[in-house]
Write a protein that holds these residues in place. Structure first.
Motif, PDB file in Angstrom:
ATOM      1  N   PHE A  40       0.829  -1.208   0.000  1.00 19.86           N
ATOM      2  CA  PHE A  40       0.000   0.000   0.000  1.00 19.86           C
ATOM      3  C   PHE A  40       0.863   1.259   0.000  1.00 19.86           C
ATOM      4  N   VAL A  41       1.903   1.268   0.812  1.00 13.77           N
ATOM      5  CA  VAL A  41       2.792   2.438   0.870  1.00 13.77           C
ATOM      6  C   VAL A  41       3.544   2.596  -0.456  1.00 13.77           C
ATOM      7  N   THR A  42       3.987   1.496  -1.046  1.00 12.18           N
ATOM      8  CA  THR A  42       4.650   1.551  -2.354  1.00 12.18           C
ATOM      9  C   THR A  42       3.733   2.162  -3.400  1.00 12.18           C
ATOM     10  N   SER A  43       2.488   1.703  -3.426  1.00  9.72           N
ATOM     11  CA  SER A  43       1.528   2.199  -4.405  1.00  9.72           C
ATOM     12  C   SER A  43       1.248   3.686  -4.205  1.00  9.72           C
ATOM     13  N   LEU A  44       1.085   4.110  -2.959  1.00  9.58           N
ATOM     14  CA  LEU A  44       0.888   5.530  -2.677  1.00  9.58           C
ATOM     15  C   LEU A  44       2.078   6.358  -3.134  1.00  9.58           C
ATOM     16  N   THR A  45       3.275   5.838  -2.890  1.00 11.43           N
ATOM     17  CA  THR A  45       4.497   6.559  -3.273  1.00 11.43           C
ATOM     18  C   THR A  45       4.589   6.723  -4.779  1.00 11.43           C
ATOM     19  N   LEU A  46       4.300   5.654  -5.533  1.00 11.63           N
ATOM     20  CA  LEU A  46       4.310   5.740  -6.989  1.00 11.63           C
ATOM     21  C   LEU A  46       3.248   6.710  -7.490  1.00 11.63           C
ATOM     22  N   ARG A  47       2.056   6.590  -6.926  1.00 16.88           N
ATOM     23  CA  ARG A  47       0.918   7.417  -7.373  1.00 16.88           C
ATOM     24  C   ARG A  47       1.185   8.908  -7.181  1.00 16.88           C
ATOM     25  N   ASN A  48       1.916   9.272  -6.142  1.00 19.85           N
ATOM     26  CA  ASN A  48       2.097  10.683  -5.808  1.00 19.85           C
ATOM     27  C   ASN A  48       3.499  11.207  -6.117  1.00 19.85           C
ATOM     28  N   SER A  49       4.273  10.440  -6.883  1.00 18.67           N
ATOM     29  CA  SER A  49       5.610  10.883  -7.260  1.00 18.67           C
ATOM     30  C   SER A  49       5.554  11.777  -8.500  1.00 18.67           C
ATOM     31  N   TYR A  50       6.273  12.885  -8.461  1.00 16.66           N
ATOM     32  CA  TYR A  50       6.324  13.782  -9.616  1.00 16.66           C
ATOM     33  C   TYR A  50       7.229  13.225 -10.706  1.00 16.66           C
ATOM     34  N   ARG A  51       8.006  12.198 -10.393  1.00 17.85           N
ATOM     35  CA  ARG A  51       8.943  11.643 -11.367  1.00 17.85           C
ATOM     36  C   ARG A  51       8.258  10.753 -12.407  1.00 17.85           C
ATOM     37  N   LEU A  52       7.060  10.262 -12.099  1.00 15.82           N
ATOM     38  CA  LEU A  52       6.318   9.446 -13.059  1.00 15.82           C
ATOM     39  C   LEU A  52       5.270  10.306 -13.752  1.00 15.82           C
ATOM     40  N   GLU A  53       5.157  10.150 -15.053  1.00 21.62           N
ATOM     41  CA  GLU A  53       4.152  10.897 -15.799  1.00 21.62           C
ATOM     42  C   GLU A  53       2.752  10.411 -15.427  1.00 21.62           C
ATOM     43  N   ASP A  54       1.801  11.350 -15.429  1.00 19.53           N
ATOM     44  CA  ASP A  54       0.429  10.987 -15.081  1.00 19.53           C
ATOM     45  C   ASP A  54      -0.130   9.917 -16.014  1.00 19.53           C
ATOM     46  N   GLY A  55       0.235   9.999 -17.288  1.00 20.29           N
ATOM     47  CA  GLY A  55      -0.250   9.002 -18.236  1.00 20.29           C
ATOM     48  C   GLY A  55       0.230   7.602 -17.892  1.00 20.29           C
ATOM     49  N   TYR A  56       1.475   7.499 -17.430  1.00 21.90           N
ATOM     50  CA  TYR A  56       2.011   6.188 -17.060  1.00 21.90           C
ATOM     51  C   TYR A  56       1.363   5.685 -15.770  1.00 21.90           C
ATOM     52  N   LYS A  57       1.092   6.599 -14.840  1.00 21.68           N
ATOM     53  CA  LYS A  57       0.404   6.193 -13.611  1.00 21.68           C
ATOM     54  C   LYS A  57      -0.971   5.606 -13.931  1.00 21.68           C
ATOM     55  N   LYS A  58      -1.664   6.246 -14.874  1.00 26.92           N
ATOM     56  CA  LYS A  58      -2.974   5.730 -15.277  1.00 26.92           C
ATOM     57  C   LYS A  58      -2.840   4.353 -15.922  1.00 26.92           C
ATOM     58  N   LYS A  59      -1.774   4.176 -16.717  1.00 25.25           N
ATOM     59  CA  LYS A  59      -1.541   2.877 -17.356  1.00 25.25           C
ATOM     60  C   LYS A  59      -1.286   1.804 -16.299  1.00 25.25           C
ATOM     61  N   LEU A  60      -0.480   2.115 -15.292  1.00 25.74           N
ATOM     62  CA  LEU A  60      -0.195   1.165 -14.221  1.00 25.74           C
ATOM     63  C   LEU A  60      -1.470   0.791 -13.474  1.00 25.74           C
ATOM     64  N   HIS A  61      -2.280   1.805 -13.160  1.00 30.65           N
ATOM     65  CA  HIS A  61      -3.523   1.536 -12.436  1.00 30.65           C
ATOM     66  C   HIS A  61      -4.481   0.700 -13.271  1.00 30.65           C
ATOM     67  N   SER A  62      -4.597   1.025 -14.542  1.00 29.58           N
ATOM     68  CA  SER A  62      -5.508   0.288 -15.417  1.00 29.58           C
ATOM     69  C   SER A  62      -5.102  -1.178 -15.528  1.00 29.58           C
ATOM     70  N   PHE A  63      -3.800  -1.436 -15.664  1.00 30.57           N
ATOM     71  CA  PHE A  63      -3.317  -2.811 -15.815  1.00 30.57           C
ATOM     72  C   PHE A  63      -3.579  -3.619 -14.544  1.00 30.57           C
ATOM     73  N   ILE A  64      -3.211  -3.074 -13.395  1.00 32.14           N
ATOM     74  CA  ILE A  64      -3.367  -3.818 -12.142  1.00 32.14           C
ATOM     75  C   ILE A  64      -4.848  -4.010 -11.805  1.00 32.14           C
ATOM     76  N   ASP A  65      -5.690  -3.057 -12.213  1.00 32.10           N
ATOM     77  CA  ASP A  65      -7.130  -3.178 -11.991  1.00 32.10           C
ATOM     78  C   ASP A  65      -7.703  -4.341 -12.794  1.00 32.10           C
ATOM     79  N   GLU A  66      -7.242  -4.517 -14.017  1.00 33.93           N
ATOM     80  CA  GLU A  66      -7.731  -5.623 -14.837  1.00 33.93           C
ATOM     81  C   GLU A  66      -7.240  -6.976 -14.306  1.00 33.93           C
ATOM     82  N   ILE A  67      -6.026  -7.018 -13.793  1.00 34.50           N
ATOM     83  CA  ILE A  67      -5.532  -8.241 -13.157  1.00 34.50           C
ATOM     84  C   ILE A  67      -6.392  -8.584 -11.937  1.00 34.50           C
ATOM     85  N   GLU A  68      -6.749  -7.564 -11.178  1.00 35.52           N
ATOM     86  CA  GLU A  68      -7.596  -7.778  -9.994  1.00 35.52           C
ATOM     87  C   GLU A  68      -8.931  -8.395 -10.381  1.00 35.52           C
TER      88      GLU A  68
END
Length: 410
Positions: A264-292
């Motif tokens: 959970f802390v890892t996911s929060l850190t990735l989600r709120n990091s300025y180093r990752l582009e918002d588009g990539y964050k959305k891609k990560l969330h979409s992929f893991i959501d479909e796996i779920e």
């Protein structure tokens, strides 16, 4: 060969239908886990040759499947939370974890002793495994659009609170599950090493989990930024979310920490990091959501099989009423107590308090406890029946009522 093809056909058809279920759920106002439960009933009824629970699941099998899906779901939940717009509201999920969760556990502990006639160690175990709210089955009452306008933060407050609570308490339920298991091994409270439990299982493992989660999330974002800037090496692969969730969970557990909390802390850190582009964050969330959702199909199909195969044979109608009482009275009342004095409307406080959905995490903790004990355990079948009953009631109760409270709008 035909049996294998039959299993593949049944599961693939369920997964195919899952692609349309979320939209269908919005239209007809019934949460999609109920449909999945129906799919499981049909597959069991037509005799698809799964290794159905008969009626109880093998401890190691249910632990492994539940473990994977909870890890994935916690990663998904963390990607939904924007710390910046929600900072002033974090006291709400922390109140739920610090007040509502212990009060709920205490109430279930006394029910375990008085109504279910469990010994103190087994009553502690029952209370502990029923402590976490579920990040998997509760997806429809959680945040949907992960990049909402900050002006809508008040509108999404119940969803934010339930998403955050599920992510946090799935990790913090582990110390109390440990407590139940250790009390069972000790055959009661007499001579129990309380200080060792507090320092090791309650404090040390929690701190290690938080630190591992933050360090991992920070290191990955730093590495991604460095590789792109220095070597022009970049990735747009959603697989990172899934592989990272499993890796951080496993490594943290090996390092004597709580893996769920680290994820959970890892996911929060990735989600709120300025180093990752918002588009990539959305891609990560979409992929893991479909796996779920893929894993959820398999889990609920097997869950339906255990229900139909006789796991409730020894359950009385009074026990059903007690299970409903936990969901309708105990959790909402404890939640309202925890949220007293918060600047929210009564409707929002009640909504947050009522939708403390119980689910896959509870069965993971229970199966983990029996695997840890590694031998014949008293009350084992009774505990499985009670927990499955509460989860089953939660799927139906919250599944039919959630659409009336949550409009699924960002």
């Amino acid at each position: 060969m035909k049996e294998q093809l039959g299993i593949l056909a049944a599961i693939s058809i369920c997964v195919l239908l899952m692609a349309w279920l979320p939209s269908l759920s919005k239209k007809i106002k019934i949460s999609y886990p109920i449909f999945l439960l129906g799919f499981g009933v049909v597959i069991y009824g037509i005799g698809v040759p799964f290794e159905w629970p008969s009626p109880f699941w093998h401890d190691d099998e249910i632990m492994f499947l539940s473990e994977i899906i909870v890890v994935v779901s916690i990663m998904t939940a963390g990607f939904k939370i924007d710390i910046a717009y929600a900072r002033k509201h974090w006291k709400i999920p922390f109140r739920l974890v610090a007040v509502a969760m212990p009060l709920t556990m205490l109430s279930i502990f006394f029910l375990g002793i008085t109504y279910f006639a469990l010994s103190i160690p087994f009553a502690v175990l029952l209370a502990a495994v029923m402590a976490p709210t579920d990040p998997v089955l509760a997806s429809e009452v959680q945040l949907k659009d992960t990049y909402v306008d900050k002006d809508k933060s008040e509108k999404n407050l119940p969803e934010f609170a339930l998403t955050s609570e599920a992510g946090i308490n799935d990790g913090l339920a582990f110390p109390f599950t440990y407590l139940g298991v250790l009390l069972i091994q000790n055959d009661g409270t007499e001579g129990f090493e309380w200080m060792e439990f507090i320092l090791d299982k309650l404090l040390l493992k929690t701190v290690i989990g938080v630190v591992c989660g933050f360090v991992t999330g920070y290191a990955v974002t730093k590495l991604q930024h460095y590789l792109k800037k220095t070597w022009n090496i970049n990735t747009w692969d959603g697989l990172l979310a899934f592989s990272l969730a499993i890796a951080v969970y496993s490594v943290t557990e090996l390092l004597h920490g709580y893996g769920f909390l680290a994820v959970f802390v890892t996911s929060l850190t990735l989600r709120n990091s300025y180093r990752l582009e918002d588009g990539y964050k959305k891609k990560l969330h979409s992929f893991i959501d479909e796996i779920e959702r893929l894993l959820l199909v398999l889990w609920i199909v097997l869950f339906a099989g255990s229900v139909l195969n006789g796991i409730f044979e020894e359950i009385s109608w009074m026990t059903v009423l007690v299970a409903l009482g936990i969901l309708i009275i105990i959790r909402p009342l404890c939640g309202l107590i925890a949220l007293t004095g918060t600047p929210m409307s009564f409707k929002d406080r009640f909504t947050i308090s009522f939708f403390g959905i119980r689910g896959i995490g509870s069965l993971f903790y229970l199966s983990w406890a029996f695997v840890y004990l590694d031998g014949p355990v008293a009350f084992k079948n009774e505990l499985y029946s009670i927990v499955v009953l509460i989860v089953f009631c939660s799927i139906l109760l919250h599944g039919f009522l959630a659409p009336a409270f949550f409009k699924n709008e960002p």
